[in-house]
Design a protein around this motif. Structure first.
Motif, PDB file in Angstrom:
ATOM      1  N   GLN A  94      41.640  36.896  41.010  1.00 43.92           N
ATOM      2  CA  GLN A  94      40.369  36.380  40.556  1.00 43.92           C
ATOM      3  C   GLN A  94      40.230  36.895  39.054  1.00 43.92           C
ATOM      4  O   GLN A  94      40.653  37.912  38.661  1.00 43.92           O
ATOM      5  CB  GLN A  94      39.188  36.862  41.278  1.00 43.92           C
ATOM      6  CG  GLN A  94      37.621  36.538  40.865  1.00 43.92           C
ATOM      7  CD  GLN A  94      36.742  36.949  41.743  1.00 43.92           C
ATOM      8  OE1 GLN A  94      36.917  37.806  42.601  1.00 43.92           O
ATOM      9  NE2 GLN A  94      35.541  36.360  41.415  1.00 43.92           N
ATOM     10  N   THR A  95      39.869  35.829  38.164  1.00 42.58           N
ATOM     11  CA  THR A  95      39.624  36.216  36.568  1.00 42.58           C
ATOM     12  C   THR A  95      38.372  36.381  36.633  1.00 42.58           C
ATOM     13  O   THR A  95      37.212  35.591  36.708  1.00 42.58           O
ATOM     14  CB  THR A  95      40.121  34.869  35.938  1.00 42.58           C
ATOM     15  OG1 THR A  95      41.647  34.753  36.261  1.00 42.58           O
ATOM     16  CG2 THR A  95      40.062  35.405  34.212  1.00 42.58           C
ATOM     17  N   MET A  96      38.017  37.556  35.809  1.00 39.51           N
ATOM     18  CA  MET A  96      36.737  38.167  35.247  1.00 39.51           C
ATOM     19  C   MET A  96      36.740  38.285  33.976  1.00 39.51           C
ATOM     20  O   MET A  96      37.577  38.514  33.325  1.00 39.51           O
ATOM     21  CB  MET A  96      36.299  39.271  36.274  1.00 39.51           C
ATOM     22  CG  MET A  96      36.295  39.153  37.436  1.00 39.51           C
ATOM     23  SD  MET A  96      35.033  38.245  38.336  1.00 39.51           S
ATOM     24  CE  MET A  96      33.443  39.254  37.920  1.00 39.51           C
ATOM     25  N   PRO A  97      35.504  38.031  33.470  1.00 33.65           N
ATOM     26  CA  PRO A  97      35.305  38.415  31.789  1.00 33.65           C
ATOM     27  C   PRO A  97      35.519  39.931  31.925  1.00 33.65           C
ATOM     28  O   PRO A  97      35.248  40.583  32.601  1.00 33.65           O
ATOM     29  CB  PRO A  97      33.831  38.066  31.639  1.00 33.65           C
ATOM     30  CG  PRO A  97      33.381  36.947  32.742  1.00 33.65           C
ATOM     31  CD  PRO A  97      34.072  37.500  33.875  1.00 33.65           C
ATOM     32  N   THR A  98      36.103  40.117  30.752  1.00 34.74           N
ATOM     33  CA  THR A  98      36.738  41.495  30.368  1.00 34.74           C
ATOM     34  C   THR A  98      35.153  42.274  29.904  1.00 34.74           C
ATOM     35  O   THR A  98      34.382  41.724  29.047  1.00 34.74           O
ATOM     36  CB  THR A  98      37.549  41.649  29.335  1.00 34.74           C
ATOM     37  OG1 THR A  98      38.768  41.102  29.595  1.00 34.74           O
ATOM     38  CG2 THR A  98      37.831  43.100  28.809  1.00 34.74           C
ATOM     39  N   SER A  99      34.750  43.398  30.573  1.00 36.01           N
ATOM     40  CA  SER A  99      33.507  44.115  30.281  1.00 36.01           C
ATOM     41  C   SER A  99      33.864  45.223  29.395  1.00 36.01           C
ATOM     42  O   SER A  99      34.914  46.149  29.600  1.00 36.01           O
ATOM     43  CB  SER A  99      32.958  44.508  31.452  1.00 36.01           C
ATOM     44  OG  SER A  99      31.632  45.369  31.062  1.00 36.01           O
TER      45      SER A  99
END
Length: 346
Positions: free
Chosen positions: A183-188
């Motif tokens: 899954q691709t998530m925004p980098t926090s």
């Protein structure tokens, strides 16, 4: 008839000369002349002995004054160098309480000796000069060294030490992160709060088209760091920053090494007092360009972050060396001027 022969018998005997008038007076005068000559020679010898003693005492006094003179020259200089180094370098970073306590002890000791040294100086300026001069000059040297050391520490050394001791990350994608399940998530930015140096991947750039600024005396400039290939779920928590390196509307952003294609890394902003101003600039940029930045972290955009931290340290050490050499000259000039003003003979 009897008187005359008797007188002749006593006064002049046959074959003897009559005594000369003034013979006794001549002997007395000769003895007095010899006594005067002897006394003059004795006085001359005593004067020579006194002159020799005076010269010997003068030479001995100059030799005795040599040590206080050297101490008056060196101790203030050593005090300045010690307090400067204690306040400016790693001991201040690793043990700030001990460093501050040491500075207070040195300055307090000098100030404690000052009143008694001043009283002795007022009673006898010749005997009390060096103790008073040492107490006063060392107190001034300790205060100035402490102040200059603190300035050097907070301007150059503390940011360098902090950056070196923080974590370094490599091949960071500033926009998106792929989890283990694919899954691709925004980098926090919250995942990189301990980052000191970050080396981004090759597709990372600074988007100067969305740069913005906030002005509070200085102009605080921000521009998002992003992956040019990210199309969805892209985070905007990484920001390139700089002060007075863009126009007031955010255009003409040229902070750090933005103009270099080799620049793919960031050095964490260490000046905590400037963070609120950059946050305000991010809020304005996000509002203008419809971005979301929940955990913004700020970096100087650079080709080589390690070289940058080394340059900060070199500037700090250079300031110390220059101050050390300059303070030696100031110490000598101050002592010479004071002696001349007091009309004291070394």
């Amino acid at each position: 008839g009897w008187g005359s022969p008797s007188a002749n018998a006593v006064g002049t005997m046959p074959g003897m000369q009559p005594p000369m008038a003034g013979a006794v007076t001549g002997n007395v005068s000769g003895s007095a002349g010899e006594a005067q000559l002897y006394g003059a020679l004795l006085d001359q010898e005593l004067q020579q002995d006194a002159e020799s003693a005076r010269i010997s005492m003068s030479k001995r006094r100059r030799r005795m004054n040599g040590l206080p003179l050297i101490l008056a020259m060196l101790l203030p200089w050593i005090t300045f160098c010690f307090t400067f180094a204690t306040a400016a370098f790693f001991i201040h970073y690793s043990a700030p309480f001990s460093s501050t306590l040491c500075e207070i002890a040195v300055l307090g000791l000098c100030l404690y000796q000052l009143p008694s040294a001043w009283k002795n100086f007022k009673k006898s300026p010749l005997d009390g000069f060096y103790p008073f001069y040492l107490a006063a000059s060392m107190a001034i040297a300790a205060a100035v060294g402490w102040g200059m050391g603190d300035f050097t520490f907070y301007s150059y050394m503390e940011p360098a030490y902090s950056a070196e001791l923080m974590v370094s990350y490599t091949e960071v994608d500033p926009s998106s992160t792929t989890l283990v399940d694919g899954q691709t998530m925004p980098t926090s930015g919250g995942r990189f709060q301990d980052a000191g140096r970050v080396y981004f991947n090759h597709d990372t750039e600074v988007d100067v088209s969305r740069a913005f600024s906030f002005k509070m005396a200085d102009v605080y400039c921000v521009a998002p760091i992003l992956n040019t290939k990210c199309s969805k779920n892209c985070g905007q928590d990484f920001w390139a920053v700089g002060k007075n390196c863009c126009s007031e509307d955010g255009k003409d952003f040229h902070c750090g090494d933005v103009g270099s294609k080799k620049a793919k890394s960031g050095l964490r902003l260490m000046e905590e007092k400037e963070v609120p101003f950059y946050r305000l600039a991010v809020i304005q940029a996000a509002g203008k360009h419809q971005m979301i930045s929940q955990h913004p972290i700020f970096f100087h955009w650079l080709v080589d972050p390690v070289a940058e931290t080394h340059s900060w340290q070199k500037q700090g050490f250079r300031r110390f060396i220059v101050a050390m050499l300059a303070s030696f000259g100031v110490s000598g000039a101050a002592l010479a001027w004071t002696l001349k003003t007091m009309h004291l003979v070394l």
